[in-house]
Scaffold this motif. Structure first.
Motif, PDB file in Angstrom:
ATOM      1  N   PRO A  63      26.020  14.864  78.827  1.00  0.00           N
ATOM      2  CA  PRO A  63      25.854  15.452  77.492  1.00  0.00           C
ATOM      3  C   PRO A  63      27.064  15.123  76.619  1.00  0.00           C
ATOM      4  O   PRO A  63      28.160  14.874  77.143  1.00  0.00           O
ATOM      5  CB  PRO A  63      25.752  16.952  77.765  1.00  0.00           C
ATOM      6  CG  PRO A  63      26.335  17.156  79.099  1.00  0.00           C
ATOM      7  CD  PRO A  63      26.170  15.878  79.855  1.00  0.00           C
ATOM      8  N   PRO A  64      26.902  15.107  75.321  1.00  0.00           N
ATOM      9  CA  PRO A  64      28.041  14.803  74.448  1.00  0.00           C
ATOM     10  C   PRO A  64      29.121  15.872  74.571  1.00  0.00           C
ATOM     11  O   PRO A  64      28.826  17.049  74.758  1.00  0.00           O
ATOM     12  CB  PRO A  64      27.427  14.784  73.046  1.00  0.00           C
ATOM     13  CG  PRO A  64      26.150  15.523  73.164  1.00  0.00           C
ATOM     14  CD  PRO A  64      25.683  15.371  74.566  1.00  0.00           C
ATOM     15  N   ARG A  65      30.371  15.447  74.485  1.00  0.00           N
ATOM     16  CA  ARG A  65      31.481  16.400  74.550  1.00  0.00           C
ATOM     17  C   ARG A  65      31.734  17.054  73.207  1.00  0.00           C
ATOM     18  O   ARG A  65      32.296  18.137  73.143  1.00  0.00           O
ATOM     19  CB  ARG A  65      32.745  15.681  75.020  1.00  0.00           C
ATOM     20  CG  ARG A  65      32.663  15.308  76.484  1.00  0.00           C
ATOM     21  CD  ARG A  65      33.904  14.592  76.928  1.00  0.00           C
ATOM     22  NE  ARG A  65      33.435  13.313  77.462  1.00  0.00           N
ATOM     23  CZ  ARG A  65      34.062  12.169  77.376  1.00  0.00           C
ATOM     24  NH1 ARG A  65      35.212  12.107  76.773  1.00  0.00           N
ATOM     25  NH2 ARG A  65      33.552  11.080  77.880  1.00  0.00           N
ATOM     26  N   ALA A  66      31.335  16.372  72.140  1.00  0.00           N
ATOM     27  CA  ALA A  66      31.530  16.896  70.780  1.00  0.00           C
ATOM     28  C   ALA A  66      30.465  16.272  69.888  1.00  0.00           C
ATOM     29  O   ALA A  66      29.917  15.208  70.200  1.00  0.00           O
ATOM     30  CB  ALA A  66      32.923  16.527  70.280  1.00  0.00           C
ATOM     31  N   PRO A  67      30.156  16.894  68.763  1.00  0.00           N
ATOM     32  CA  PRO A  67      29.196  16.296  67.838  1.00  0.00           C
ATOM     33  C   PRO A  67      29.731  14.966  67.298  1.00  0.00           C
ATOM     34  O   PRO A  67      30.947  14.776  67.192  1.00  0.00           O
ATOM     35  CB  PRO A  67      29.065  17.315  66.705  1.00  0.00           C
ATOM     36  CG  PRO A  67      29.759  18.535  67.158  1.00  0.00           C
ATOM     37  CD  PRO A  67      30.638  18.176  68.305  1.00  0.00           C
ATOM     38  N   LEU A  68      28.825  14.063  66.976  1.00  0.00           N
ATOM     39  CA  LEU A  68      29.210  12.755  66.456  1.00  0.00           C
ATOM     40  C   LEU A  68      29.699  12.879  65.020  1.00  0.00           C
ATOM     41  O   LEU A  68      28.996  13.414  64.161  1.00  0.00           O
ATOM     42  CB  LEU A  68      28.021  11.788  66.514  1.00  0.00           C
ATOM     43  CG  LEU A  68      28.263  10.406  65.908  1.00  0.00           C
ATOM     44  CD1 LEU A  68      29.347   9.657  66.674  1.00  0.00           C
ATOM     45  CD2 LEU A  68      26.980   9.599  65.901  1.00  0.00           C
ATOM     46  N   ASP A  69      30.915  12.412  64.767  1.00  0.00           N
ATOM     47  CA  ASP A  69      31.464  12.336  63.419  1.00  0.00           C
ATOM     48  C   ASP A  69      31.107  10.945  62.879  1.00  0.00           C
ATOM     49  O   ASP A  69      31.797   9.962  63.159  1.00  0.00           O
ATOM     50  CB  ASP A  69      32.973  12.546  63.449  1.00  0.00           C
ATOM     51  CG  ASP A  69      33.618  12.510  62.080  1.00  0.00           C
ATOM     52  OD1 ASP A  69      32.942  12.120  61.103  1.00  0.00           O
ATOM     53  OD2 ASP A  69      34.803  12.881  61.981  1.00  0.00           O
ATOM     54  N   VAL A  70      30.026  10.856  62.132  1.00  0.00           N
ATOM     55  CA  VAL A  70      29.489   9.565  61.698  1.00  0.00           C
ATOM     56  C   VAL A  70      30.489   8.808  60.838  1.00  0.00           C
ATOM     57  O   VAL A  70      30.689   7.602  61.018  1.00  0.00           O
ATOM     58  CB  VAL A  70      28.154   9.756  60.941  1.00  0.00           C
ATOM     59  CG1 VAL A  70      27.651   8.441  60.392  1.00  0.00           C
ATOM     60  CG2 VAL A  70      27.125  10.384  61.850  1.00  0.00           C
ATOM     61  N   GLU A  71      31.142   9.478  59.905  1.00  0.00           N
ATOM     62  CA  GLU A  71      32.106   8.812  59.018  1.00  0.00           C
ATOM     63  C   GLU A  71      33.247   8.182  59.828  1.00  0.00           C
ATOM     64  O   GLU A  71      33.635   7.042  59.592  1.00  0.00           O
ATOM     65  CB  GLU A  71      32.657   9.796  57.996  1.00  0.00           C
ATOM     66  CG  GLU A  71      31.633  10.288  57.005  1.00  0.00           C
ATOM     67  CD  GLU A  71      31.055   9.175  56.142  1.00  0.00           C
ATOM     68  OE1 GLU A  71      31.808   8.253  55.763  1.00  0.00           O
ATOM     69  OE2 GLU A  71      29.848   9.224  55.853  1.00  0.00           O
TER      70      GLU A  71
END
Length: 99
Positions: A63-71
């Motif tokens: 699972p992802p460790r943190a939300p994706l920061d798209v910028e």
């Protein structure tokens, strides 16, 4: 939610679909009354969730460790290959090593 008449939707469907792709819903009206709604498709459904759960259980995915920061992600410079090495050559070599 954006509103558009039937004639506006007919004449500007491409623009409305661009907004839907960005996550916006569009309410279509006929003579001021709502008749339809265009909404983004939800890709994740029961089948997708089952597949993700299976991958997590098997240890193939985490699972992802943190939300994706798209910028921030888009701001990272692309990797550069040097020394005459091709990306496809690296992939072929990795696949050959796994046999």
């Amino acid at each position: 939610m954006k509103r558009a008449s039937v004639s506006e939707a007919k004449n500007g469907l491409s623009g409305l679909l661009s907004e839907v792709r960005r996550g916006e819903s569009v309410l279509i009206t006929h003579r001021g009354r709502p008749v339809a709604r265009i909404e983004p498709c939800r890709v994740a459904g029961p089948d997708a969730e089952d597949a993700i759960s299976e991958l997590l259980q098997r240890g193939v995915a985490a699972p992802p460790r943190a939300p994706l920061d798209v910028e921030r992600f888009l701001g990272v410079p692309a990797a550069r290959l040097t020394g005459g090495v091709s990306a496809s050559g690296i992939v072929v070599a990795e696949r050959g090593a796994r046999r």
